[in-house]
Design an enzyme around this catalytic site. Structure first.
Site, PDB file in Angstrom:
ATOM      1  N   GLU A   1      -3.683   9.121   7.668  1.00  0.00           N
ATOM      2  CA  GLU A   1      -4.782   8.337   7.125  1.00  0.00           C
ATOM      3  C   GLU A   1      -5.231   7.279   8.133  1.00  0.00           C
ATOM      4  O   GLU A   1      -6.420   7.059   8.351  1.00  0.00           O
ATOM      5  CB  GLU A   1      -4.350   7.671   5.822  1.00  0.00           C
ATOM      6  CG  GLU A   1      -5.417   6.804   5.181  1.00  0.00           C
ATOM      7  CD  GLU A   1      -4.938   6.096   3.920  1.00  0.00           C
ATOM      8  OE1 GLU A   1      -5.780   5.520   3.221  1.00  0.00           O
ATOM      9  OE2 GLU A   1      -3.722   6.119   3.645  1.00  0.00           O
TER      10      GLU A   1
ATOM     11  N   HIS B   1       0.831  -1.200   0.000  1.00  0.00           N
ATOM     12  CA  HIS B   1       0.000   0.000   0.000  1.00  0.00           C
ATOM     13  C   HIS B   1       0.870   1.256   0.000  1.00  0.00           C
ATOM     14  O   HIS B   1       0.582   2.246  -0.686  1.00  0.00           O
ATOM     15  CB  HIS B   1      -0.917  -0.020   1.229  1.00  0.00           C
ATOM     16  CG  HIS B   1      -1.767   1.191   1.377  1.00  0.00           C
ATOM     17  ND1 HIS B   1      -1.992   1.813   2.579  1.00  0.00           N
ATOM     18  CD2 HIS B   1      -2.459   1.921   0.476  1.00  0.00           C
ATOM     19  CE1 HIS B   1      -2.765   2.853   2.418  1.00  0.00           C
ATOM     20  NE2 HIS B   1      -3.071   2.945   1.151  1.00  0.00           N
TER      21      HIS B   1
ATOM     22  N   GLU C   1       2.276   1.976  -3.390  1.00  0.00           N
ATOM     23  CA  GLU C   1       1.248   2.614  -4.227  1.00  0.00           C
ATOM     24  C   GLU C   1       1.278   4.132  -4.045  1.00  0.00           C
ATOM     25  O   GLU C   1       1.202   4.890  -5.019  1.00  0.00           O
ATOM     26  CB  GLU C   1      -0.120   2.055  -3.862  1.00  0.00           C
ATOM     27  CG  GLU C   1      -1.308   2.802  -4.435  1.00  0.00           C
ATOM     28  CD  GLU C   1      -2.406   3.004  -3.413  1.00  0.00           C
ATOM     29  OE1 GLU C   1      -2.791   4.160  -3.158  1.00  0.00           O
ATOM     30  OE2 GLU C   1      -2.881   1.990  -2.867  1.00  0.00           O
ATOM     31  N   HIS C   2       1.410   4.598  -2.801  1.00  0.00           N
ATOM     32  CA  HIS C   2       1.501   6.037  -2.544  1.00  0.00           C
ATOM     33  C   HIS C   2       2.762   6.633  -3.178  1.00  0.00           C
ATOM     34  O   HIS C   2       2.723   7.706  -3.779  1.00  0.00           O
ATOM     35  CB  HIS C   2       1.547   6.295  -1.034  1.00  0.00           C
ATOM     36  CG  HIS C   2       0.219   6.236  -0.367  1.00  0.00           C
ATOM     37  ND1 HIS C   2      -0.340   7.311   0.307  1.00  0.00           N
ATOM     38  CD2 HIS C   2      -0.688   5.243  -0.253  1.00  0.00           C
ATOM     39  CE1 HIS C   2      -1.504   6.966   0.804  1.00  0.00           C
ATOM     40  NE2 HIS C   2      -1.741   5.709   0.481  1.00  0.00           N
TER      41      HIS C   2
ATOM     42  N   GLU D   1       5.809  10.809   3.268  1.00  0.00           N
ATOM     43  CA  GLU D   1       4.627  10.010   2.957  1.00  0.00           C
ATOM     44  C   GLU D   1       4.287   9.058   4.102  1.00  0.00           C
ATOM     45  O   GLU D   1       3.122   8.713   4.295  1.00  0.00           O
ATOM     46  CB  GLU D   1       4.837   9.235   1.654  1.00  0.00           C
ATOM     47  CG  GLU D   1       3.567   8.661   1.059  1.00  0.00           C
ATOM     48  CD  GLU D   1       2.503   9.709   0.724  1.00  0.00           C
ATOM     49  OE1 GLU D   1       1.311   9.361   0.732  1.00  0.00           O
ATOM     50  OE2 GLU D   1       2.879  10.883   0.476  1.00  0.00           O
TER      51      GLU D   1
END
Length: 913
Positions: free
Chosen positions: A160, A70, A73-74, A153
């Site tokens: 998140e 995941h 992906e960012h 990030e």
């Protein structure tokens, strides 16, 4: 070079099956690096799009680095060696009317974007440095993952994660995964946070960035990728561009990741898990491990029967007993290796107390299905519905379409890339019976959620701190539950009378492309648009019942809300959900000054459904038992408002300050507590006694048929011997007006967050720009939004790292335009992709009042700031709230009392005369 140049046929796997109404052209392509591509040519599109599906997901996360897939992906969105400027891809896409996103699933990761068609092929020219498709391909060729960007990030994904900590769906899903085999990847925490990406690796001497690059090098191979490119040009031109830009992706001939074996053993079956949710609710979620299959028809048979809501169904029995408000059945967490069948039941307070009988009824109904045998007429009915929906499906946004197709390419043979599981398989009684027999007491997992379990649990799920307890249940226990059920009539559903059989297109002489005022009376106005755009046998009907008495006090607001929910409740009981299953959807909701009815879908049986609904309105009576259930449901809805995310609370307060007719939800909540059956029984006739309805009817309906629909409504409601509704005077027409902020003033409203457990805070900064329907100002505002949107996101989220939710958006409050920045677009000539999208555009014009139906064309031809800041303070920032108030100086104005403030301010005039 690519293999072959087929037009509508694949070079392997047979012809690509597409809907009868689909005029697009398709071609499969195999690049020399083994990347499989589907090209789509659509000369009518104004949006071009691409989606890359990589056949690796969170199940491949390395041990000790949960969520790395995941996180990768960012990171791929940041930069590449060829384009090292951070987020230059997102900047280019946004400035050209597009958007981009990605998601990570268990076995795949999908990256996708769209952009305006008129700049897509210009951008593909190698001479131009800002080529969106070239930049996109570099994600998979030579991405840059700098140490600084990696750390920033990690902070973003932590934000998140913090946002999701108080989200029940995330919490329950992770609990279900937690209670599974520890040696199977389903058990993992896949979303990642600061702990999994920084703290734990650091403690072990592991370099997260190094592991990120290693993961990319090991898993991102062209032979595991499927690409869809959707363009305006012909297939040959699209193919040349794709071959040029994507053949550099390296192919390491990586094996397709496999994870055989079920995620649950006997230890994880026959369990009853009690858990404490965040929201006020009682819910049962029942799961069975199921055999995965790409043929969905047998599973639709099972879902259809258990999820059916008409007479004789499980839900009808639970609803009649006052034990449940919703029931949902479907296959979830589907992969090629495993899946689960899920039944979700929303319980009332009474249903929570009778949980054992609720489950007894569920297993009794399942036993009935298993013993009844597989009925071919039900299978054939579902097959007919599937075929109709597939062949007459609405054209959706290319942005979504490419994602759906790219995901299908990983699973299905070439001929089924567009179909997926949308078309039925041949009837096989043995297969369907096997699917039904999987739902047995010996492999069930039951999750029971309620606030009443607070203090009664002894375990905590580690990632979301969800409190729970677990106990084993036996087959004999479930049999005892089945024996304790009350006497109810359970049986299979009757045939669906709403399945359409007439798909002809109606030719109306009036082919004006814009809505026209077709009919006007003392009771109604009818706006009509004939079939000119989509050439499908569908229609769209929207009716706004304007009732001045519906919302003139907290009591009437609560009563109107209850009336609308009861009306929907009655209609569902009449079997009208069969209409939705057959592709004819309806919805009833509160509107600004009354309630609104929407019907959309196949037009063949639409008039029948409309007449049933109008008759229900005309003969509405309050059933005491259902009133009690609905009142309880509305009460919980209001109680759960306080658990909304802080950014949602801030946007609500912004509307409360600006919009004259909006009242605090707490007032209606307080009023609801003392309202009884008699109050609603007296109120509904009074509310309906003064009613004016505005109607919009579009597409495959002749003008005479549209007029006949409105005439029928008037006959039932107004022209009876004892009319239910009467017209009202012009002075009684309500309009929605907006507070006019003073030039040069900066207003501030502060509020404590309503959930003490939520540490997050939020800010909405709103700038009021202009009123009236000015095409020049409209386009300037939208150009500003287009240019500033990505820069705002990048600065607030990635540079300043103020939070995961950060955005800049346009705002339109009944014709008063502005922009709002939130700490949490397209150009004008974008076409409507389907009937619903077009109809909602025209309906907004009717509702707001300008009636500028040619707005898109008109707007293309076409120093004193006023602002409002709304601050919602989370629990860890409450101490700052008082000090912030003490520091307010001119030109800032603190709003202490919203009601008093609105009464003291001038209002903009309404555009709806």
């Amino acid at each position: 070079m690519a293999v072959g140049k087929e037009s509508a046929t694949a070079n392997e796997g047979g012809e690509i099956v597409k809907p009868r109404t689909d005029k697009r052209e398709y071609r499969r392509l195999n690049l020399k690096n083994s990347l499989i591509v589907l090209l789509i040519s659509d000369p009518d599109t104004d949006k071009c799009a691409a989606s890359m599906n990589v056949g690796v997901g969170s199940f491949s996360d390395p041990e000790g680095l949960d969520g790395l897939a995941h996180f990768l992906e960012h990171m791929l969105f940041y930069a590449s060696e060829k384009f090292p400027d951070e987020h230059s891809f997102l900047k280019f896409v946004t400035e050209h009317g597009g958007r981009a996103n990605a998601y990570t699933a268990s076995l795949r990761t999908n990256y996708h974007f769209d952009v305006n068609a008129d700049c897509f092929y210009e951008a593909l020219d190698r001479v131009l440095i800002c080529s969106c498709l070239t930049r996109f391909s570099q994600f998979f060729i030579k991405p840059l993952m700098s140490a600084d960007a990696t750390m920033r990030e990690i902070n973003a994904v932590e934000s998140e994660y913090q946002k999701n900590l108080l989200s029940d769906p995330w919490r329950i899903w992770q609990l279900q995964k937690h209670l599974s085999r520890e040696d199977y990847p389903y058990h993992k925490f896949i979303t990642c946070n600061m702990d999994t990406l920084f703290e734990r690796p650091k403690a072990k001497g592991v370099d997260t960035r190094g592991e990120l690059i290693k993961f990319y090098d090991e898993h991102y191979s062209a032979n595991l990728m499927h690409l869809v490119v959707y363009g305006k040009e012909n297939l040959d031109k699209i193919q040349g561009l794709v071959e040029e830009m994507f053949q550099e992706i390296r192919n390491t001939n990586k094996s397709i990741p496999r994870f055989p074996g079920p995620p649950c053993t006997a230890d994880h079956l026959q369990i009853l898990v009690k858990t404490v949710p965040i929201m006020q609710s009682h819910m049962l979620r029942i799961f069975w491990p199921a055999t995965p299959s790409i043929q969905e028809a047998p599973y639709k048979y099972r879902s259809h029967l258990i999820g059916h809501e008409g007479e004789g169904s499980l839900f009808h029995a639970l609803k009649t007993l006052g034990w449940a408000t919703k029931l949902f059945a479907c296959e979830v967490d589907w992969t090629t290796e495993y899946s689960f069948f899920k039944v979700r039941i929303n319980l009332t307070d009474a249903g929570h107390e009778r949980m054992q009988e609720v489950l007894g009824l569920l297993f009794t109904y399942i036993h009935l299905l298993q013993q009844s045998g597989v009925l071919q007429w039900i299978f054939d009915e579902l097959s007919s519905i599937c075929e109709t929906k597939f062949h007459y499906q609405d054209k959706i946004q290319p942005f979504s379409y490419v994602v759906d197709v790219a995901s299908n390419m990983q699973i299905y043979p070439t001929k089924d890339w567009l179909v997926g599981s949308g078309l039925p398989s041949k009837f096989n009684q043995v297969t369907v019976q096997k699917v039904l027999d999987e739902l047995c007491p010996t492999n069930v997992r039951i999750f029971w959620e309620s606030k009443k379990f607070e203090g009664q649990t002894d375990k905590v799920e580690p990632w979301y701190n969800t409190a729970y307890s677990l106990e084993k249940i036996t087959k004999s226990t479930i049999q005892e539950w089945m024996q304790s059920i009350p006497h109810v009539k359970l049986h299979l559903p009757a045939p669906n009378v709403f399945i359409p059989t007439d798909f002809s297109l109606k030719d109306d002489k009036d082919k004006n492309g814009l809505p026209v005022l077709l009919r006007k009376s003392l009771f109604s106005r009818l706006w009509y648009k004939p079939e000119t755009t989509f050439s499908i046998p569908k229609a769209y009907v929207k009716i706004d019942f304007n009732c001045p008495l519906a919302d003139n006090s907290p009591d009437t607001a609560a009563l109107t809300d209850t009336f609308v929910r009861l009306l929907v409740d009655y209609l569902n009981e009449c079997g009208n959900l069969n209409a939705m299953k057959a592709g004819l959807h309806y919805g009833i909701r509160l509107s600004d000054n009354g309630f609104e009815l929407t019907l959309a879908g196949f037009n063949h049986k639409l008039r029948i459904l409309l007449e049933i609904i109008i008759q229900k309105i005309a003969t509405f009576e309050v059933i005491p038992d259902r009133f009690s259930v609905i009142k309880e449901m509305v009460t919980k809805t209001y109680e759960n408002y306080k658990f909304r995310q802080p950014d949602q609370q801030a946007k609500y307060y912004c509307s409360l300050v600006l919009q004259d007719q909006v009242s605090p939800w707490t007032e209606a909540f307080d009023a609801l507590s003392h309202l009884e059956v008699e109050d609603l029984a007296k109120f509904v006739p009074l509310m309906l006694s003064k009613t004016f309805f505005e109607c919009y009817i579009a597409e495959n309906v002749r003008s005479s048929e549209a007029e006949a629909m409105v005439t029928h409504i008037e006959d039932v409601l107004y022209n009876d011997r004892k009319p239910i509704c009467r017209p009202f005077s012009p002075s009684q027409h309500l309009t929605n007006r907006v507070v006019k902020l003073q030039e040069g003033k900066k207003y501030i409203y502060r509020q404590e967050g309503s959930n003490p457990s939520d540490e997050n805070s939020a800010l909405v900064h709103y700038i009021q720009v202009f009123h009236q329907d000015d095409c020049s100002m409209n386009i300037k505002l939208q150009l500003f939004h287009l240019i500033a949107k990505q820069a705002t996101f990048h600065q607030l989220r990635n540079v300043e790292q103020l939070g995961y939710i950060t955005s800049l958006s346009q705002r339109n409050d009944f014709g008063v335009y502005g922009v709002q920045f939130i700490i949490q677009s397209s150009v004008k000539l974008e076409k409507h992709k389907n009937l619903k999208e077009e109809s909602m555009f025209y309906w907004r014009e009717i509702q707001n009042g300008p009636l500028k139906f040619n707005r898109r064309d008109a707007e293309v031809d076409a120093p004193k700031k006023k602002s409002l800041s709304v601050c919602v303070y989370g629990s860890q920032h409450l101490k700052e709230m008082a000090s912030d108030r003490a520091e307010v100086v001119s030109p800032f104005i603190e709003i202490q009392d919203i009601v008093g403030f609105k009464k003291s301010q001038p209002l903009y005039g309404s555009l709806k005369g």
